[in-house]
Every structure is written in structure tokens, then in C-alpha cells.
Design an enzyme around this catalytic site. Structure first.
Site, mmCIF file in Angstrom:
data_model
loop_
_atom_site.group_PDB
_atom_site.id
_atom_site.type_symbol
_atom_site.label_atom_id
_atom_site.label_comp_id
_atom_site.label_asym_id
_atom_site.label_seq_id
_atom_site.Cartn_x
_atom_site.Cartn_y
_atom_site.Cartn_z
ATOM 1 N N THR A 35 60.967 86.520 6.335
ATOM 2 C CA THR A 35 60.003 86.773 5.276
ATOM 3 C C THR A 35 60.467 86.316 3.903
ATOM 4 O O THR A 35 59.653 86.143 3.005
ATOM 5 C CB THR A 35 59.729 88.289 5.216
ATOM 6 O OG1 THR A 35 60.981 88.971 5.416
ATOM 7 C CG2 THR A 35 58.781 88.715 6.306
ATOM 8 N N LYS A 87 56.663 81.443 -3.979
ATOM 9 C CA LYS A 87 56.843 80.483 -2.883
ATOM 10 C C LYS A 87 56.926 81.191 -1.525
ATOM 11 O O LYS A 87 56.219 80.840 -0.588
ATOM 12 C CB LYS A 87 58.106 79.653 -3.129
ATOM 13 C CG LYS A 87 58.232 78.484 -2.186
ATOM 14 C CD LYS A 87 59.308 77.512 -2.651
ATOM 15 C CE LYS A 87 59.254 76.250 -1.789
ATOM 16 N NZ LYS A 87 60.227 75.257 -2.248
ATOM 17 N N GLU A 146 51.100 91.256 5.305
ATOM 18 C CA GLU A 146 50.045 91.653 6.243
ATOM 19 C C GLU A 146 48.658 91.455 5.646
ATOM 20 O O GLU A 146 47.696 91.203 6.369
ATOM 21 C CB GLU A 146 50.256 93.106 6.680
ATOM 22 C CG GLU A 146 51.577 93.240 7.420
ATOM 23 C CD GLU A 146 51.793 94.580 8.072
ATOM 24 O OE1 GLU A 146 52.536 94.623 9.057
ATOM 25 O OE2 GLU A 146 51.249 95.590 7.607
#
Lengths: 731, 316
Positions: free
Chosen positions: A469, A619, A691
Site C-alpha cells: 500500500t 502518488k 477501500e
């Protein structure tokens, strides 16, 4: 650090490092293949043997006889572990079924044996020599058939506000529709994998796990050994999506195998085992009823969801967002849980909202059409700034309308023809669809330790994980910002149970909470630095590797010239999440083209406009959102664990059968983050995005398919066979 | 994976003779399918005969104006060959519709023809499968069968042949050249290479034990518009739900074969008499004996509509 009042101005607000689009600091390790993943840690302990798990061949029943004689004498075999010789095992808090089955079998591919051998091939071959006689029992594998027997799950009561039935019946415009979403698999690249080594009664697991502290506790509970004897190490994880929130059979069987074999053992799940041995997102049946005035104001909204799980399991919380997303005085949500004997259902990226919005946001599209309204206008009209179940309880930030307006503008929504099946480009039927995206922001305590050394290097240690992540990078940015040093003066060490306990990775809570914990530890370190340097005046200024106060400026490193300075702290939350509803919002826009001959559905453009608090690293946040949009596209168009309802298992248990999008499926993707800071959420003023990016995408795709073809598909995935019979006649 | 022995064959005849005489021997070329099956212990060869070094990797022109494609020509090379692209476009198009770039780089011409079904029940050793374990039953019938066959299937097996390339070769009337254990060669029309399952679905081809494919010969070019349309749920790297290979001549006559619907590339020459009447008539002939499941009934209509789209494209 206790966070119980909204954040004031603080060092993060400088935004010299935080908020800047920053390459992953672990990128070179990933791109050169030198980031050590669990199964590849050949160097951490000598004499590793290989374990191979045998999965149950039946879904429900008992093992009547097991013959391991041939396996035990097969070449290279060191040990065979079954329930017979595994000792008394407990069950982890986060597991529904036992990780080692036998004699009772609870689901297909439940582990029934581990063969440990000198090589992987020997272990696999010997596993095939184990003869298992099963007494199969009838099981329940069909959610639709089990629906009527479903009951209210423990701790999940119905929610009611006002008089839903009365208001719905009286509403001049009504929608009553039922939608289904299938079982889905996480299908991450890295399989579940663990190397286990015992040193006396101390166990070390090099594993792939999103939640280190949950893992320690569940290993302790399963093996009946004290938590302090267990170390979990998981610095790199090749994708999790919720599939690695929990200790799974790779970790348990590796630990048991290492015990019996008397040497370290490594175990990875094979791809077929990943689908039926571990967890998955459960299928749902969802009924949605919406009543509205002719002007489009919602007066009644009801959402009921049925899902299934093994006994003792939990429902898929697909109604969650409907309690919060739209206004309406009369409300009902309800979940019913059926007992199914399929593998264990559990969290997959945005549990609840991902499948819930796949239904709700199609219902909203259908309702807008009944009302003759633009679907964006319909949503804006029913937007709210307070919790619709608890009037007076505000949102900390809620920019849904702005997401939808900006999205419409950027996407060219005005060019959409609201009449379905009216845009044709050659062979292709073209349509646009949109949906609102919604995912809650969860706050949970998270700790970290920071160390300043004589070279001015700041090292952060926390058991937080980076599941691909970008956690390493945002934690480094946070420490750099707070300590006033450049990014290359920060080292980040993650994923080790020897480090302070963090929030872990899940529920898109990782970014905000773990960085807030690092911020708390850094603020504590700043105090130590100030004391050490004799800065007693007002808060000194930390910038450019220096500390300044009252006209004096000294290098930060000087504070550690006599020895490292170490500070540890955690972020803890008060009741701001009770006083305020904290959520993230998005507008998802999709253009599809449908082959008028074959019904093949191909995406053309995707846009997400997100409002999710401060974006710590635009980013990596964008990468999170485009990845989630891709997963949402998969859920919309192809992903389905196909259930054999006679034999009780997911049939398409490999990546040839369980299709996820490939590059050719994903067109131009654009992500916009609204400029938002949320001082209610944490000192970072951030929330999560990982999510949010999937929430609503599926419905936007389905709505676009409807706009393109006039075919309303309410059963996911939206595949060509479901539109084929409604396509234009061919000449 | 079971332990196995391995050797490199020295000539096609040598390879064939050894394959016939060594118990449990199999040829290996690209290995893109065999190795997966060995890992799952669905294939458990005792001995592998590597045919990669046999020099069967040339594409040569035949005296009658056709092309002779060596058995070991990689899918990528065959698809890119200018003679194939110019005169056998349907083959080139079918090849690039298959698998992925990485797989096509190693997959061979003969291996592609001999790849085994992708029926998920065949791939799960816990499930009954007459193809994998003769006599055990077919768990796909009554199970999850959306991808499976609608025509040419039997009570014993409803698996499909997954190749795209073979469908194009069928429509091109290719011939398969082989060498047999005694060194004799023969030529098998591609229509006769794959067998329908009947009650012996484990017998998939007409090749004898040890018989080695050495080449596939394409007859001299027949011209026409040559199209391959593969229909699938995702845009790439998926097996066909239905595929159509067609050669359509300017006068409207032509040939059609279907993939994704049957245990072999599916062509019914008699149906081609209806080409000028359109897709409905042709498909009616092709799928007259279709016995779809509830899961894959849509394939019949999909085949008709895909063919209609192909014919429309051929007309320009």
C-alpha cells in the site's frame, strides 16, 4: 498521545514532505526482487524443511480412516502432521473453522495433513500418497435455498428509524428490487506463506500477515503457548485485501510441522488451496426498497441482506452504508445469516460497503429513472450533512456533492444520453454510469518507537505492515515532517511483533492511524531532543535537520551525540468518532462499450473523485485508488467463485478459472482528490482511500451497461450471457 | 510432482520409438500445459522425452504452394510469419487471440494441438472425472458448466478443447504429419486428429502410442476474408466462451469452424452450404445436435450472433 479534541495547527501542516507525491522508499527493493517475502527467507534460519498441506476432498463430514504409512516412508519425508499427533489445539479469535481439520471436516480443502520433507516436490508427492477415507455428510451450499432459514446474527440487530413500512407504502414513487453478489476471492499475488522455527519453547514465524498483534494472540490461543513466546515477522506482504488479516493454515501447520520435525519448516499454500482453504468475501442477496416524493425526496429507505457462513461465523455487513449515505426520515436495515458449509466467509477489501454499494447504487440509478431525474441530481437532493439515524450528529467532513459535481464536470456527464441504448459507435453500444462511493473512517490506537542517532538518522519501529500500500513511505514522510529532516534521514522498520503494537493494515484504517502513532512518538522524541539540547523555552522549531529556539540553531544530531534518544508513544482516541460521523466519499464515473453482437462488455474510461481527508502521499494514494477501481471492475464484470452446490466447493480455484481483470480490461483511469483536511480524524487530518476506491465502482459499471444497452442486470457479475438475449436483432 | 527421468531425443524416429517402449513416457516441448498438470499430479509421467532439439522449428513452403509448419515452431513465430499473415490470416489471428505473450513464446504448434481440456473438474483430483480417471464419472455434468461443451459431448464428458490455433487449422483443412515408432510416417487430416469423447473421453486423439507430430501442413492458400473472433469475459488471457474462425469468399461462400463449444474444433462442412443465407442457417447446421446445459445454453445464441458479426465484417 490522547486525541480527544479536533487537531489544531501542528507540524504536519507544514506539508514539506507529507502531502507530496513521493516514490515508494521500498520501491528499489520491490523492483529488484530483493524485498524479502516470507517464503523466500532462506537466510533467516538454517536447515529449513518443506511442508505441503493436504486439503480435505469433501466439504462436510468426517474422516473415518487415514493411512499415512506410505507417505511416511516416501523419499525425503521427515514427518507427517495430522489431527492425531498435533496435540490439543485451540482456535483463534479470528478463525471460524479449525485450521486443522479431522476427524470432523468443516469445509472443502480444510487442512487435514501436513507432510514435511527435504524438498517441496518430495512433500507434495508424499501428500498424494496419504489415503483418506471420508464419511461425507449432506451440507448446505446454496445461499438462495438457505435464505428462508437465515436468522439475525449475534450483535447485528435490525436498525429502524421512524415508520419504514408506512412511509414506503404511502410513497408515490417506489422501488423494490433484489440484487445478488457472488462469493469472491482475494486472489492476491503472494500466497499465504510461513517459515516456522522453534527455539526451545519459543516460536518464530516469518509469515505474510496484515495484523501482527492479532496474529500473535491467535497463534497463542491456537497452540496454547504464551504470547511472549511468539514472534511474528512480516516486513513485506505481496497483497492481502483482507485475506491475510488472520492466522491461516500455512502458519499453524508450519509451526506444528517444525515441532514434529524438530527443524524449521516452510509452508506456502498452493493456488488451488487459497480459494477453498482460506477466507473469501461471502455472496449476498440484497433487497432494497426506496420510497420517494414525486420531487425525488427519499421518504423511506430499506435495505435487507442475506448471506451465509459456517456455524459461528458472521454476516457480510452489506447494509452498513445504507444507514448513513442518504437522507430519509423512515429507515430500515436488516441482515440475516444462514448457515452454509462453504469455506469461511470473512473480510475482503471494503467488507460491507463493496457488495452493499453494488446493490444500493444500482437501486439509486433505478429510482432516479423512475423519478425522471438525473441520477446525480437525485443523489445531491438526498445528500445530508448529519447521520440520518441520529439527527444532530454531524459528519466531520462530507463532500459527496462536490465529488459528484466535479466528477460530472470532468467526465463530461452532460453528454450522456439518459435514454438507454441510444448511443452507438459502429458495432458498439456506448453508455455512461455513475455511483456514489462511501467508506467509513475507523480510528484505532496505534503505537510506534522512534530513535535518533548521532548521525541525525531517525529510525521508526512499529509492527504496522505494508501490504503493498505504501505504508513505509507515508510513515517515513510523517517522521521526516515531524522531526524536520529530509526523507533519506528516516529509516522505517515494520512488521515485527518485537516492535510497538500498531493498528495494522485493514479496513483502510492503516494510513491515518499508523502515521498518527508515528506522529505521537515523534512529538515525544522532540521533547527529549529539546530537553537534551537545553531548549527550555517555547516549542523549538525542527527544520532542515536542525533545531532552533530562542535564536539558537543546532544540528538535530547533536541531541544524540552522547547516545541514541528513543521515544515510544501511541495515538489513542477519545470519543470524536461518537460525536462525529467520520467517512470518506467518492464519485465514480464509468464509460462502457458493449459489443452489440456478442454482448462483450469493455470499459472505456473510469474516473474517481475522492474526498478522504488529507492525502498523505498523492502518488501512493492514487495507486491505491486505481488498484481498487480495477478490483471493482473485476467484481462488476467477471469475478465469481462458482459454487458447486452438490459438492460444496468453489470450483474455479485457480487464476485461469477465477478471472480478475488483466491490463487489456482496464482503460484510462483518472483519480482526483478533493482538497480536504479533517481535523476530527487525527493529528494527521487524514483518512483512508484504499477501500474507498472500490466502493461504488461495481454499480457505476452496471449502471453504464444499463445506459448502453437498456438491460438492467441485478445479478453480479454482469457477464455477456445476461445481456445477450436483449441486444438488438442482427441482420 | 512425481520423480521422473528425462532425456533429449536425437531424432523424431528415436523419440517415437522411445515413447512407445518406455512405460509412462511423454514428450515435452514448451511444457506450458504438461508442467502444470504434473504439478497437480494429473499427469504423472515416469519419463520425459524432450523434443525441443529435433530441428522441427522451420516454416517451409511446400511444392504445391502451401506451408509446412514444424511441430516445434513457437506460437509467437507462427503468428508473426509474413506468409502466414498474408495467406492464412485466420491462423495468425487465432494464435494471437490465445494465451499470453509469454506463453505464446514457448508454446509449440504440436503442443497447442495436444493441450488438454481446461474443465475445472479435470483440474481437481478430488473430483470424479472420466477423462482423468476413466470410469470415475463426470462431475461437470450437473455442476458448474458455463465454460463447457454444448456439442459433440457425451454422457461421459462435456469438456471442451481449449485451443484457438486448432480452430483456425481446422477451417484451413490442415494436415498433421507424424512419425510412428517404427519410423513410418503418416498424414492425418486435422478433422481426424481429435476424437469425440463417447464413452472413452480419456482417449483424446487418433495418435498411436509413441506417435510424434512432426509438422502441420497448410494447403495452398484459398484467399477470401479470413477472420477469427474470440468471445470471452475479459479482454485477454481467457479461454473462449465461443470463437468463430471463418473464411469468406467474395461470392459469399466459405468455411466456418467454432471453438469453445466442443471437445474438438467444431466444423460441419454440410452447414457451409448455407453461407449465403447467413449466420442463422449456418449455425443451425453447425449446432443442430447441441445439447447444452442450463449454464451454457447461451453459447448457442452467442455462436450465431458472433458468426453474424464475422460475416458482416467479411462483407465490409
Amino acid at each position: 498521545m490522547k486525541f480527544d479534541t479536533p487537531a489544531a495547527a501542528n507540524p504536519i501542516d507544514q506539508l514539506k514532505v507529507v502531502g507530496k507525491a513521493t516514490d515508494r522508499i521500498d520501491g528499489p527493493l520491490k523492483t529488484t526482487g530483493t524485498a524479502p517475502y516470507a517464503y523466500e527467507r532462506h537466510d533467516v534460519v538454517a536447515n529449513q524443511a518443506h511442508g505441503f498441506i493436504l486439503g480435505s476432498a469433501i466439504a462436510k463430514g468426517r474422516i473415518s480412516r487415514m493411512d499415512i504409512a506410505a507417505a511416511k516412508v516416501a523419499p525425503g519425508v521427515i514427518a507427517v502432521v495430522t489431527a492425531e499427533n498435533a496435540g490439543t489445539l485451540g482456535k483463534g479469535k479470528w478463525n471460524t473453522a479449525a485450521l486443522l481439520g479431522g476427524p470432523e471436516i468443516q469445509h472443502y480443502h480444510q487442512a487435514v495433513a501436513l507432510v514435511v520433507a527435504e524438498t517441496f516436490e518430495q512433500a507434495r508427492d508424499a501428500a498424494g500418497l496419504i489415503k483418506v477415507d471420508y464419511q461425507a455428510e449432506a451440507g448446505a451450499y446454496d445461499l438462495a435455498a438457505a435464505r428462508n432459514g437465515a436468522t439475525v446474527a449475534k450483535g447485528e440487530p435490525d436498525s429502524t428509524v421512524g415508520d419504514f413500512n408506512g412511509a414506503y407504502t404511502a410513497a408515490p414513487v417506489q422501488l423494490d428490487a433484489t440484487y445478488t453478489t457472488p462469493d469472491q476471492g482475494h486472489a492476491m499475488m503472494e500466497p499465504h506463506a510461513t517459515i516456522a522455527a522453534w527455539n526451545g519453547d519459543k516460536l518464530t514465524l516469518w509469515t505474510a500477515n496484515q495484523m501482527i498483534n492479532w496474529g500473535v494472540k491467535d497463534v497463542s490461543q491456537t497452540l496454547n503457548i504464551p504470547e511472549e513466546n511468539i514472534r511474528l515477522i512480516s516486513p513485506y506482504i505481496g497483497g492481502g485485501f483482507g485475506g491475510k488479516l488472520f492466522v491461516r493454515s500455512d502458519a499453524l501447520m508450519a509451526a506444528l510441522g517444525a515441532k514434529v520435525a524438530g527443524r524449521p519448516v516452510k509452508v506456502a499454500l498452493t493456488r488451488p488451496l487459497m480459494f477453498n482453504n482460506t477466507t473469501h468475501r461471502p455472496a449476498t442477496i440484497q433487497r432494497i426498497r426506496i420510497g420517494a416524493t414525486r420531487e425525488g425526496r427519499i421518504t423511506a429507505i430499506g435495505h435487507e441482506s442475506w448471506s451465509g457462513d459456517l456455524p459461528g461465523g458472521k454476516p457480510e455487513t452489506a447494509v452498513q452504508q445504507t444507514r448513513l449515505l442518504y437522507a430519509g426520515a423512515n429507515r430500515l436495515t436488516a441482515m440475516r445469516l444462514a448457515v452454509l458449509d462453504l469455506p469461511e466467509g470473512n473480510a475482503m477489501r471494503a467488507p460491507g460497503e463493496a457488495p452493499g454499494l453494488m446493490a444500493l447504487e444500482v437501486a439509486m440509478d433505478e429510482m432516479a429513472e423512475k423519478l425522471g431525474m438525473d441520477p446525480i441530481q437525485f443523489r445531491i437532493l438526498n445528500d445530508t450533512q448529519e447521520d440520518p439515524e441520529k439527527p444532530g450528529r454531524p459528519y466531520s467532513q462530507r463532500q459527496l456533492t462536490e465529488c459528484l459535481r466535479q466528477g460530472a464536470e470532468r467526465f463530461g456527464w452532460a453528454k450522456r444520453d439518459p435514454k438507454p441504448a441510444s448511443v452507438r459507435e459502429g458495432r458498439w453500444l456506448v453508455g455512461m454510469g455513475m455511483a456514489a462511493g462511501f467508506r467509513n473512517n475507523l480510528v484505532t490506537k496505534s503505537a510506534a518507537r522512534v530513535r535518533l542517532d548521532g548521525q541525525g538518522m531517525v529510525t521508526v519501529e512499529t509492527d504496522m505492515t505494508d501490504i503493498g500500500t505504501g505504508t513505509y513511505t507515508i510513515i517515513a514522510q510523517t517522521a521526516a515532517e515531524t522531526m524536520g529532516v529530509p526523507l533519506d534521514k528516516v529509516a522505517v522498520r515494520l512488521g515485527d511483533s518485537n516492535f510497538p503494537v500498531s493498528c495494522g493494515s485493514g479496513g483502510q484504517w492503516g494510513a491515518n492511524n499508523s502515521t498518527a502513532g508515528v506522529y505521537a512518538a515523534c512529538m515525544k522524541l522532540r521533547q527529549s531532543v529539546a530537553r537534551k539540547l537545553g531548549f527550555n523555552a517555547a516549542e523549538p522549531h525542527f527544520a532542515d535537520g536542525h533545531v532552533s529556539s530562542g535564536g539558537h540553531t543546532v544540528p538535530l544530531a547533536q541531541a544524540a551525540k552522547d547516545g541514541d534518544l528513543v521515544a515510544e508513544d501511541q495515538i489513542e482516541y477519545g470519543d470524536l468518532d461518537k460525536k462525529y460521523q467520520q467517512s470518506t466519499f467518492a464519485g465514480h464515473f464509468v464509460e462502457v462499450a458493449v459489443d452489440s453482437a456478442t454482448g462483450e462488455i469493455r470499459l472505456r474510461r473510469m474516473l474517481a473523485v475522492c474526498a478522504a481527508g488529507r492525502i498523505l502521499n498523492p502518488k501512493s494514494a492514487r495507486s491505491q485508488v486505481i488498484g481498487a477501481m480495477t478490483m471493482g471492475a473485476g467484481a462488476a464484470l467477471m469475478e465469481e467463485l462458482a459454487v458447486d452446490k452438490r459438492r460444496g466447493f468453489f470450483v474455479n480455484h485457480d487464476l485461469a478459472g477465477y478471472e480478475v481483470p488483466v491490463h487489456a480490461d482496464i482503460p484510462h483511469q483518472e483519480v482526483v482528490f478533493l482538497d480536504e483536511v479533517d481535523p476530527i480524524s487525527s493529528p494527521m487530518k487524514a483518512k483512508g482511500v484504499g477501500e474507498l476506491g472500490i466502493c461504488g465502482v461495481g454499480a457505476a459499471v452496471a449502471n453504464a451497461v444499463y445506459n448502453a444497452t437498456g438491460v438492467r442486470v441485478r445479478d453480479y457479475p454482469v457477464t455477456l450471457d445476461k445481456v445477450l438475449d436483449h441486444l438488438p436483432e442482427m441482420t | 510432482m512425481r520423480p521422473f527421468t528425462y532425456e533429449r531425443a536425437t531424432s523424431p524416429a528415436d523419440a517415437s520409438a522411445k515413447a512407445a517402449s518406455i512405460p509412462g513416457a511423454r514428450f515435452i516441448a514448451g511444457g506450458t500445459n504438461l508442467l502444470d498438470l504434473m504439478k497437480l499430479q494429473i499427469e504423472t509421467p515416469a519419463h520425459l522425452i524432450d523434443v525441443n532439439g529435433l530441428g522441427l522449428d522451420k516454416i517451409e513452403e511446400t511444392p504445391d504452394g502451401g506451408l509446412r509448419v514444424g511441430a516445434l515452431v513457437r506460437n509467437t513465430d507462427l503468428a508473426a510469419d509474413m506468409r502466414v499473415r498474408r495467406h492464412y490470416a485466420v491462423l495468425s489471428r487465432a494464435l494471437v487471440a490465445g494465451a499470453s505473450g509469454q506463453l505464446r513464446n514457448v508454446a509449440t504448434t504440436a503442443g497447442n494441438l495436444l493441450q488438454r481440456t481446461r474443465c475445472p473438474y479435470f483440474y481437481d483430483p478430488n473430483q470424479p472425472c472420466n477423462k482423468r480417471q476413466p470410469g470415475s464419472g463426470c462431475s461437470a455434468i450437473g455442476g458448474v458448466s458455463r465454460q463447457l461443451g454444448v456439442v459433440g459431448t457425451s454422457e461421459a464428458c462435456i469438456a471442451t478443447h481449449p485451443s484457438d490455433m486448432a480452430v483456425a487449422m481446422r477451417v484451413l483443412d490442415a494436415t498433421v504429419e507424424t512419425v510412428r515408432p517404427g519410423g513410418a510416417t503418416r498424414a492425418i487430416p486435422i478433422a481426424e486428429l481429435h476424437r469425440l469423447p463417447g464413452d472413452t473421453p480419456h482417449v483424446e486423439t487418433s495418435l498411436e502410442r509413441g506417435e510424434l507430430i512432426t509438422a502441420v501442413t497448410l494447403p495452398k492458400p484459398v484467399g477470401g476474408a479470413q477472420l477469427y473472433h474470440k468471445v470471452r469475459d475479459r479482454a485477454s488471457y481467457a479461454f473462449a466462451l465461443v470463437s468463430v474462425a471463418a473464411i469468406v469468399q467474395p461470392d459469399g461462400t466459405g468455411r466456418v469452424a467454432l471453438g469453445g463449444v466442443a471437445p474438438k474444433p467444431w466444423r460441419v462442412e454440410a452447414a457451409e452450404a448455407h453461407m449465403k443465407q447467413g449466420a442463422k442457417a449456418v449455425t443451425a447446421g453447425l449446432l443442430a445436435d447441441a445439447r447444452p446445459t442450463d449454464d451454457n445454453r447461451f453459447k448457442v445464441r452467442l455462436a450465431e450472433r458472433t458468426l453474424a458479426a464475422v460475416l458482416a465484417e467479411a462483407r465490409g
